[in-house]
Enzyme design. Structure first.
Site, PDB file in Angstrom:
ATOM      1  CG  LEU A  75      14.778 -35.253  10.513  1.00 57.20           C
ATOM      2  CD1 LEU A  75      14.249 -35.163  11.939  1.00 57.20           C
ATOM      3  CD2 LEU A  75      15.981 -34.306  10.334  1.00 57.20           C
ATOM      4  CB  ALA A  76      11.833 -38.222   6.090  1.00 55.38           C
ATOM      5  CB  CYS A  83      -0.162  -3.709   8.702  1.00 60.88           C
ATOM      6  SG  CYS A  83       0.788  -2.305   8.114  1.00 60.88           S
ATOM      7  CD1 TRP A  89      25.740 -37.014  -9.445  1.00 62.33           C
ATOM      8  CD2 TRP A  89      24.385 -36.286  -7.820  1.00 62.33           C
ATOM      9  NE1 TRP A  89      26.404 -36.041  -8.746  1.00 62.33           N
ATOM     10  CE2 TRP A  89      25.590 -35.585  -7.743  1.00 62.33           C
ATOM     11  CE3 TRP A  89      23.381 -36.010  -6.912  1.00 62.33           C
ATOM     12  CZ2 TRP A  89      25.821 -34.611  -6.779  1.00 62.33           C
ATOM     13  CZ3 TRP A  89      23.610 -35.043  -5.953  1.00 62.33           C
ATOM     14  CH2 TRP A  89      24.821 -34.357  -5.893  1.00 62.33           C
ATOM     15  CD  GLU A 115      -1.284  -2.330   2.126  1.00 61.81           C
ATOM     16  OE1 GLU A 115      -2.061  -3.035   2.782  1.00 61.81           O
ATOM     17  OE2 GLU A 115      -0.042  -2.523   2.110  1.00 61.81           O
ATOM     18  CG  LEU A 142      22.067 -28.544   2.516  1.00 63.06           C
ATOM     19  CD1 LEU A 142      21.655 -28.605   3.980  1.00 63.06           C
ATOM     20  CD2 LEU A 142      21.148 -29.403   1.664  1.00 63.06           C
TER      21      LEU A 142
END
Length: 364
Positions: free
Chosen positions: A299-300, A81, A176, A58, A210
Site C-alpha cells: 500500500l505504501a 472568513c 519490536w 478574530e 492505532l
C-alpha cells in the site's frame, strides 16, 4: 529594517504563535491567531481558534477586548472568513469594530473566502496589508492549504526499519524494531493527524490499536483499506469505544460476504478500484487535513505512486535483521534510471535514545 516594520513582524509572529495553540484540534479548519492593538499601538486583545464549531480567532479576540478598538489595528495569519458556517463571518465583526488597519499573512485557499474577505475589508475603507510572515503562516497550515487546493488529504508515511533497511523478519515478525522511546514518540506524532491508514495485511499481521494512547480527544479516525475484505472477526480496531474506525474496500475485487465479520459500529465505504488516491479524497471530503499512512510495503508503494504521500518519517534502529528485499518499506517503484528516483528534502534528524528519526519532504 525600519522600526515600524519590525513591530509589525513581531505582532504577526505573535498571531502565528497564538494560532499554533490550536495544533491538532482545529481540523477541518485552519490554525488561526489574531492580535488587536489600539490606535496607539498598545495590545488590547488576542485570541486563537481552538476547535471547529468554536469561535474563530478574530471572534475570540473581540470577546477578550480590554479597550475600544476604534482606530486600531489587527494582525491575523489568515484572511478573515466572510461566510456563515458554524460561526458568524469574522469580516463583519472587524468592519463594525472601527478597526482601521488589518495585517494578513496569507489569503484563504477556501473558495468560499479566497479574496472575498479582503475585498469586503477594503470596500469598508480598511487598509489591508497582505503577505507579512507569509512563509511561517504557510508552514503552519500547509496541510489545510494542500487539502483545499488538491481536494486530497496531506499524507505522511511513517515506518520503522533496521539499519540494514528491513521492516520485518522473513516470517513477518517485527515487534519490536525500535525502542520503547521511539514507539512512545509515535503515539504523540499520531496526535497531529486526523486519520491513520493501514492495509488489510497490516491488520491481519499486527492487530494494531492505532491510537495516541489518550493524548488526543477525539482520537484520529482509524482507516483500513482492503482489496479482499478478508479481515479477522476479532480485532483491536473493532473496539469503537477507543476511536472511530472505517473500512474502505475495493468493490471490484472484494468478497462482500466478509462484511458480516465487521461490527456495526464500524463505518463501511466502498470504492471502485485499489487506487489510494480514492482514500485520500474520501478523507479530505470528511474534513481530514492531514493523514498518517502506517501501512505495509504494497500500500505504501501504491500511495507513493499516486502522490498521496507528501512527507516521510523514518525511524532507524541500530539493529541488523537481514532477509529478503521484500522486507523493505517499499515494493518496486519501477525506476530504471537514477534521474527517476524520488528525492527527499528539508530533512530534520533527531536522536531518540539509540534510534534515529528522520523527517523529510517529498519532491513531487
Amino acid at each position: 529594517m525600519p522600526e515600524k516594520n519590525v513591530a509589525h513582524t513581531q505582532w504577526m509572529k505573535r498571531a502565528i504563535l497564538l494560532a499554533s495553540l490550536g495544533k491538532n484540534t482545529t481540523s477541518p479548519n485552519p490554525k488561526v491567531g489574531a492580535v488587536i492593538l489600539d490606535k496607539n499601538g498598545n495590545l488590547i486583545s488576542e485570541g486563537f481558534h481552538y476547535r471547529a464549531g468554536m469561535p474563530h480567532a478574530e471572534a475570540m479576540a473581540f470577546n477578550n477586548l480590554k479597550k475600544d478598538p476604534q482606530g486600531g489595528s489587527m494582525y491575523v495569519n489568515l484572511e478573515p472568513c466572510c461566510h456563515q458556517g458554524k460561526t458568524p463571518p469574522c469580516v463583519d465583526k472587524v468592519i463594525s469594530s472601527g478597526i482601521r488597519e488589518v495585517f494578513i499573512s496569507i489569503q484563504d485557499p477556501d473558495k468560499r473566502v479566497s479574496g472575498k474577505g479582503i475585498k469586503l475589508l477594503k470596500e469598508a475603507g480598511i487598509q489591508v496589508h497582505l503577505g507579512l510572515c507569509e512563509k511561517e503562516s504557510l508552514e503552519l497550515n500547509n496541510a489545510f492549504f494542500y487539502r483545499n487546493i488538491t481536494k486530497k488529504a496531506f499524507g505522511v508515511f511513517k515506518w520503522a526499519m533496521s539499519i540494514d533497511g528491513r521492516i520485518a523478519l522473513e516470517n513477518g515478525k517485527s515487534k519490536w524494531i525500535t525502542s520503547e522511546e521511539s514507539r512512545s514518540l509515535v503515539h504523540s506524532f499520531r496526535a497531529e493527524f486526523d486519520a491513520i491508514i493501514i492495509g488489510g495485511n497490516t491488520l491481519r499481521k499486527d492487530n494494531p490499536i492505532l491510537t495516541t494512547r489518550g493524548l488526543k480527544h477525539p482520537e484520529p479516525l482509524r482507516v483500513i483499506f482492503t482489496k479482499s475484505l478478508d479481515l479477522p472477526s476479532k480485532s483491536n480496531l473493532w473496539d469503537c469505544t477507543q476511536a472511530k474506525t472505517i473500512v474502505i474496500y475495493d468493490s471490484s475485487t472484494a468478497n462482500e460476504n466478509y462484511l458480516k465479520r465487521i461490527p456495526k459500529c464500524v463505518e463501511i465505504e466502498k470504492v471502485s478500484s485499489d487506487d489510494p488516491e480514492l482514500i485520500s479524497k474520501i478523507l479530505a471530503k470528511r474534513g481530514c487535513n492531514k493523514v498518517l499512512w502506517e501501512c505495509g510495503p504494497r500500500l505504501a508503494t501504491a500511495a507513493i505512486k499516486s502522490n498521496c504521500i507528501q512527507e516521510i518519517i523514518t525511524f532507524i534502529a541500530p539493529k541488523i535483521l537481514g532477509g529478503k528485499s521484500s522486507m523493505s518499506p517499499f515494493g518496486d517503484l519501477e525506476f530504471r534510471e537514477m534521474n527517476e528516483i524520488i528525492k527527499l528534502s528539508d530533512s530534520q534528524i533527531r536522536l531518540i535514545g539509540n534510534d534515529i528519526c528522520v523527517k523529510s519532504a517529498l519532491k513531487n
